[in-house]
Design a protein around this motif. Structure first.
Motif, short mmCIF file in Angstrom:
data_model
loop_
_atom_site.label_atom_id
_atom_site.label_comp_id
_atom_site.label_asym_id
_atom_site.label_seq_id
_atom_site.Cartn_x
_atom_site.Cartn_y
_atom_site.Cartn_z
N LEU A 61 2.22 3.80 -1.73
CA LEU A 61 1.22 4.24 -2.69
C LEU A 61 1.29 3.47 -4.00
N SER A 62 2.34 2.69 -4.20
CA SER A 62 2.43 1.82 -5.36
C SER A 62 1.92 0.41 -5.07
N ALA A 63 1.60 0.15 -3.80
CA ALA A 63 1.16 -1.19 -3.39
C ALA A 63 -0.32 -1.38 -3.70
N LYS A 66 -3.26 0.13 -1.21
CA LYS A 66 -2.36 1.23 -0.88
C LYS A 66 -2.33 1.46 0.63
N TRP A 67 -1.17 1.94 1.10
CA TRP A 67 -1.03 2.24 2.52
C TRP A 67 0.00 3.34 2.71
N LEU A 68 -0.05 3.96 3.88
CA LEU A 68 0.97 4.92 4.31
C LEU A 68 1.27 4.68 5.78
N GLU A 286 -8.19 -0.33 11.97
CA GLU A 286 -7.55 0.28 10.81
C GLU A 286 -8.19 1.63 10.56
N MET A 287 -7.36 2.64 10.35
CA MET A 287 -7.84 3.92 9.84
C MET A 287 -7.58 3.92 8.34
N ARG A 315 -4.97 2.68 3.41
CA ARG A 315 -4.81 2.45 4.85
C ARG A 315 -3.74 3.37 5.39
N THR A 316 -4.09 4.14 6.41
CA THR A 316 -3.16 5.10 6.98
C THR A 316 -2.65 4.69 8.36
N GLU A 317 -3.29 3.73 8.99
CA GLU A 317 -2.80 3.29 10.30
C GLU A 317 -3.44 1.97 10.68
N ILE A 318 -2.66 1.14 11.37
CA ILE A 318 -3.24 0.06 12.17
C ILE A 318 -2.92 0.37 13.62
#
Length: 356
Positions: A61-63, A66-68, A286-287, A315-318
């Motif tokens: 979340l700092s990127a 953002k991604w998880l 990508e989700m 982004r939550t998933e690839i």
């Protein structure tokens, strides 16, 4: 999404920090007496899981962007939603992989020649029963090693398996296979099972690291049974990740509720819209969650303030899709030789057997 029993019951593993193949020691050989009774080794505790969430959320979340990691979809509500997804008409993966295993389980057991089935992300071990039945028919199967991050899921699955397979030795391991590949039980020649297309959650760079570490943790002659989703019409792929009933959208936004609950957040899922995007150059889905308005929120547990501009995406998933020649080459680079390839008539999904 990738489909696995592990995903449905706990958390799919997202391989951000795979173990180096160079430093991985040989797997520990269990003694024959260790198969005399059911065992459950705990290599991963609740504190490890909590620290992983805090680390991943802080970094992702700092990127920018953002991604998880997708593993945090799977709290109780997320697991229920994913079960619903697997039954949707658009979501072909679960039923297609199950059909392949049903048709070819006997061939898989005969070709592998393994004595032990070890499953990464086993969860309820539902699909694995097809394999256990086929291996038992060969007369060679001496044990089953389910591996999952959830001790509760493993205990429940092992209780059910003990009832249905009274003569089968069970040796479970509560473990994160990002970190514990070289520590997993090795009570005989193993077939490592990694189903559901979960490998596709790796970006290519960490996928190679994971496969190399897995190969290094296997003994010569051991096999890997791998399920992979294949490249196909992008419209079908997008539909599988953005169903008309909106179940996947609810599933995706649920990760925000997980952050709020676990990390003292005040994110509002209604501030975000679900998106599924096909990336043709990378051949993955990508989700994402797109902010529908400017968002300011805080995760008190991380002392982290968040800001999303309108239209900014998380982004939550690839979920990578594969071609036969590509995955064969990737496995070969890790020291794994593909011996057999099974697929459905439409070539939507494949199950392959590779040997170390």
């Amino acid at each position: 999404m990738s489909d696995s029993a592990h995903a449905r019951r706990s958390a799919r593993r997202y391989h951000l920090h795979a173990t180096s193949a160079v430093s991985a020691p040989r797997p520990r050989q269990a003694s024959p007496d260790e198969l005399a009774q059911d065992r459950l080794e705990v290599l991963l505790g609740p504190d490890d899981l909590r620290q992983g969430l805090e680390r991943d959320a802080l970094i992702g979340l700092s990127a920018s962007p953002k991604w998880l990691p997708p593993k945090y979809f799977y709290d109780d509500r997320g697991s229920i939603l994913f079960e619903q997804i697997t039954r949707l008409p658009e979501y072909y993966q679960t039923r297609t992989e199950h059909a392949i295993l049903t048709a070819h389980a006997a061939d898989i057991a005969e070709t592998s020649g393994a004595q032990v089935v070890l499953e990464l992300g086993s969860g309820s071990s539902a699909k694995t029963r097809l394999l256990l039945d086929a291996f038992l028919a060969t007369g060679r199967l001496s044990g089953y090693v389910p591996v999952d991050v959830s001790a509760g899921a493993l205990r429940a699955a092992m209780t059910d398996l003990r009832r249905d397979y009274p003569g089968l030795a069970l040796h479970g391991a509560v473990a994160d296979f990002d970190r514990h590949l070289d520590e997993l039980p090795a009570p005989g020649t193993r077939m490592v099972v990694f189903l559901g297309g979960t490998l596709g959650n790796h970006p290519p760079e960490t996928r190679g690291e994971f496969l190399a570490a897995l190969s290094a943790a296997m003994r010569p002659g051991e096999t890997l049974l791998l399920g992979v989703d294949l490249v196909k019409d992008p419209d079908r792929l997008i539909a599988a990740y953005d169903d008309s009933a909106g179940v996947t959208a609810a599933f995706n936004r649920n990760v925000l509720a997980v952050l709020d609950r676990e990390l003292g957040g005040d994110l509002d899922p209604s501030d975000f819209a679900h998106r599924a995007v096909w990336e043709p150059d990378r051949e993955w889905i990508e989700m994402r969650l797109r902010a529908v308005r400017p968002v300011r929120a805080r995760l008190e547990g991380l002392d982290l303030d968040l800001a999303f501009a309108e239209g900014e995406e998380l982004r939550t998933e690839i979920s990578a899709k594969f071609r036969r020649e590509g995955i064969t080459a990737e496995l070969g680079a890790a020291g794994l030789t593909v011996e057999h390839w099974w697929t459905d008539d439409a070539e939507d999904f494949a199950v392959l057997l590779a040997r170390r």
